[in-house]
Scaffold this active site. Structure first.
Site, short mmCIF file in Angstrom:
data_model
loop_
_atom_site.label_atom_id
_atom_site.label_comp_id
_atom_site.label_asym_id
_atom_site.label_seq_id
_atom_site.Cartn_x
_atom_site.Cartn_y
_atom_site.Cartn_z
N LYS A 1 -1.61 -37.75 -77.96
CA LYS A 1 -0.27 -38.34 -77.96
C LYS A 1 -0.42 -39.82 -77.61
O LYS A 1 -0.54 -40.18 -76.45
CB LYS A 1 0.68 -37.66 -76.97
CG LYS A 1 2.12 -38.05 -77.28
CD LYS A 1 3.03 -38.11 -76.09
CE LYS A 1 2.99 -39.41 -75.35
NZ LYS A 1 3.44 -40.62 -76.09
N CYS B 1 -5.29 -52.30 -66.71
CA CYS B 1 -5.31 -51.76 -65.36
C CYS B 1 -6.48 -52.30 -64.55
O CYS B 1 -6.57 -52.08 -63.35
CB CYS B 1 -5.31 -50.25 -65.39
SG CYS B 1 -6.45 -49.62 -66.59
N GLU C 1 1.09 -53.49 -59.24
CA GLU C 1 0.44 -54.07 -60.41
C GLU C 1 1.46 -54.88 -61.21
O GLU C 1 2.46 -54.32 -61.66
CB GLU C 1 -0.06 -52.89 -61.26
CG GLU C 1 -1.20 -53.17 -62.12
CD GLU C 1 -1.70 -51.89 -62.80
OE1 GLU C 1 -2.82 -51.90 -63.28
OE2 GLU C 1 -0.95 -50.88 -62.87
N GLU D 1 -6.56 -41.74 -65.43
CA GLU D 1 -6.94 -43.14 -65.25
C GLU D 1 -5.63 -43.89 -65.08
O GLU D 1 -4.89 -44.09 -66.04
CB GLU D 1 -7.74 -43.59 -66.47
CG GLU D 1 -8.62 -44.77 -66.18
CD GLU D 1 -7.91 -46.04 -66.53
OE1 GLU D 1 -7.30 -46.63 -65.60
OE2 GLU D 1 -7.96 -46.45 -67.69
P1 ADP Z 1 3.00 -47.43 -69.43
O1 ADP Z 1 3.86 -48.02 -68.38
O2 ADP Z 1 1.66 -47.98 -69.55
O3 ADP Z 1 3.70 -47.24 -70.74
P2 ADP Z 1 3.32 -44.63 -69.06
O4 ADP Z 1 2.67 -43.79 -68.04
O5 ADP Z 1 4.79 -44.70 -69.08
O6 ADP Z 1 2.64 -46.03 -68.87
O7 ADP Z 1 2.84 -44.21 -70.51
C1 ADP Z 1 1.53 -43.82 -70.83
C2 ADP Z 1 1.60 -42.68 -71.83
O8 ADP Z 1 2.24 -41.58 -71.19
C3 ADP Z 1 2.43 -42.99 -73.08
O9 ADP Z 1 1.85 -42.35 -74.19
C4 ADP Z 1 3.75 -42.37 -72.74
O10 ADP Z 1 4.52 -42.04 -73.86
C5 ADP Z 1 3.30 -41.12 -72.01
N1 ADP Z 1 4.32 -40.48 -71.17
C6 ADP Z 1 5.35 -41.04 -70.51
N2 ADP Z 1 6.06 -40.10 -69.86
C7 ADP Z 1 5.46 -38.91 -70.11
C8 ADP Z 1 5.71 -37.55 -69.73
N3 ADP Z 1 6.72 -37.22 -68.94
N4 ADP Z 1 4.87 -36.60 -70.18
C9 ADP Z 1 3.82 -36.91 -70.97
N5 ADP Z 1 3.55 -38.17 -71.36
C10 ADP Z 1 4.35 -39.15 -70.95
#
Ligand code: ADP
Length: 527
Positions: free
Chosen positions: A221, A330, A427, A296
């Site tokens: 994903k 990061c 961050e 990570e």
């Molecule tokens: P960033 O701030 O770097 O976007 P996120 O943690 O929000 O960090 O996103 C990293 C990945 O996690 C993306 O692919 C995002 O769509 C996914 N993501 C965000 N929320 C969820 C969730 N509840 N379950 C699974 N994946 C998620």
């Protein structure tokens, strides 16, 4: 015609400026793309890697309800493509495909898997230019950095193509004479790989390389902000002969997709790169089915410049550690902690170097700083700078949105920062470098370790004993000494404390996708 089909069709047709003009006239959606974006999309399409559907069981697939999401170019706001907005049902099907494919993929010899991974690597490198353009188009980083990401991302596929053949077990000295004991390593099964937008290719290959090498299959994903690079890489995996179902890609409703991966007992491993908040959710969600997990997560990298540092080396290294990808990694230096004897000299030289960083569209020659990923990212940076200034920090350079507009922010240096400010505690994920002052080595270590994060850290010193001492004292998974860019496929990457679990890259990275099985053969005495 659906919007996706329309974009696909026009991208396939519009390989000439006149075609582009004709398409703009006929299809309003195409008018949302700049001419640059159109011709790049057309070139990508001609090379067969501009994919705008999900990949399930080897078939390019729309969302079952036909819903889509727009992918934007952060430098211009243009719509690059529409991709399916998938959810639970598509994810369940992707899991089933990966589960079925696991049976045959895991039974291939390591050599057979290795050859296909090597072919995938060759194709990624053969398409380096197009992939680089795609990364710049959807993520914004300068084209030379994007090409660098293709090399870096592909290197994980090459490395694990080689490591596939080196997954050894052990013969264990038995405790009873009639027994023989051994351990063997087997792939964990279906892997859910959730990745962010800042490295649209490398964050995927770091996970999928080792997973596939040892026989796992994956449901990827990617971030909805940058799915096109992931889809292009998946297309190339098919061209490399990696069988349908081994690599699946779904995108859309992140929490629905995440929940479906977490709930499935068929998914045996979650590997994630992203925010600490989402990582914690995934960790908690993995408990119900006791999945193996690698995380990570966010960092808060200290970059310590000692009085005895070589000034040029320290400036060059801190600049690279801070401003790579406009500060959106990061491992970017979050706090530049400078000893009082060198503080003024360093601050001036550093600010001068930062001033020379050219800001602009990543496709423009000489640009070193692209846009931030979206408006929310700029607002976060603004609020951190405001907080620092309100607590006594001084803006030496930048400190505001760039005159280019959109999500461009001026490369910024803040002096007199301290540990109480948001820029030091969290961050910033943007082009802002706060400078903090310290007196003694002990104080520097205390300031550096005063955080829940523990991913990357950097030291600049010419004293060998000090570099060992401080490297050992830092509670971080990565330490760069007199160097600001340290990531490589051959070294273990991962965090201490709340920066995560597990390691990516190197000989250790493949362990995250393996189970260890102990086998005891008894009754050896019987004829
Ligand atoms: P960033 O701030 O770097 O976007 P996120 O943690 O929000 O960090 O996103 C990293 C990945 O996690 C993306 O692919 C995002 O769509 C996914 N993501 C965000 N929320 C969820 C969730 N509840 N379950 C699974 N994946 C998620």
């Amino acid at each position: 015609m659906s919007t996706i089909r329309m974009v696909l069709r026009i991208c396939a047709l519009a390989s000439h400026p006149l075609d582009v003009a004709r398409m703009q006239h006929s299809y309003p959606c195409f008018r949302q793309m700049s001419t640059d974006a159109q011709s790049i999309a057309a070139r990508l399409s001609a090379s067969g890697i501009f994919r705008t559907q999900g990949l399930i069981g080897g078939k390019w697939t729309e969302a079952y309800d036909g819903n889509t999401i727009k992918v934007h170019n952060p430098a211009t706001g243009d719509v690059i493509a529409n991709v399916p907005c998938m959810g639970k049902r598509e994810t369940s099907d992707a899991i089933s495909s990966a589960y079925d494919a696991f049976n045959s993929w895991s039974k291939l010899t390591a050599n057979e898997r290795s050859r296909r991974l090597r072919k995938w690597y060759d194709l990624l490198i053969a398409h380096k230019e197009e992939l680089g353009q795609l990364i710049t188009l959807e993520q914004g980083k300068p084209l030379n950095e994007a090409m660098g990401e293709v090399n870096y991302g592909a290197s994980f596929i090459e490395f694990y193509a080689e490591e596939a053949k080196r997954v050894y077990g052990d013969i264990i000295p038995a405790t009873l004479a009639d027994r023989r004991l051994f351990s063997l390593k087997q792939p964990v099964g279906v892997v859910g790989a959730i990745t962010p937008w800042n490295f649209p290719l490398a964050m995927i290959t770091r996970k999928v390389g080792p997973a596939l090498a040892c026989g796992c299959t994956v449901v990827i994903k990617p971030s909805e902000l940058t799915p096109l690079t992931a889809l292009a890489a998946a297309e190339l995996s098919l061209q490399a002969g990696i069988p349908p179902g081994v690599v699946n890609v779904v995108m859309g409703n992140a929490s629905d997709i995440g929940d479906t991966l977490l709930a499935s007992p068929q998914v045996r491993k979650i590997t994630f790169t992203g925010s600490t908040a989402v990582g914690k959710k995934l960790m908690a969600g993995s408990a119900a089915t006791v999945k193996k997990i690698s995380l990570e997560l966010g960092g808060n990298a200290p970059c310590i410049v000692f009085d005895d540092a070589d000034l040029d080396v320290a400036v060059k290294g801190s600049l690279a550690a801070k401003f790579r990808n406009s500060g959106q990694t990061c491992v970017c230096a979050n706090r530049i902690i400078v000893q009082e004897g060198i503080y003024e000299k360093f601050a001036n030289a550093f600010a001068n170097a930062v001033q020379n960083l050219k800001v602009g569209n990543g496709f423009t020659e000489g640009v070193a700083q692209g846009p931030l990923i979206n408006e929310a990212a700029v607002q976060k940076v603004e609020s951190f700078v405001q907080d620092a200034v309100s607590k006594g920090a001084k803006v030496m350079l930048g400190g505001k949105r760039h005159s280019l507009g959109m999500t461009f922010y001026e490369p910024t240096v803040i002096s007199d920062a301290n540990s109480e400010m948001l820029v030091s505690r969290e961050e910033v994920f943007g082009p802002v470098a706060p400078l903090l002052r310290f007196k003694t080595e002990e104080e520097a270590i205390r300031i550096a370790n005063d955080t829940n994060a523990g991913l990357a850290s950097y030291i600049f010193t010419t004293n060998v004993q000090r570099s060992w001492r401080v490297a050992e004292a830092l509670e971080y998974g990565l330490v760069g000494i007199n160097e600001g860019l340290i990531s490589t496929e051959v070294a273990p990457f991962g965090g201490f404390k709340q920066s995560g679990l597990g390691r990516e890259g190197s000989k250790y990275g493949i362990d995250e996708y393996l189970e260890i099985k102990y086998v005891c053969l008894g009754n050896m005495d019987r004829a």
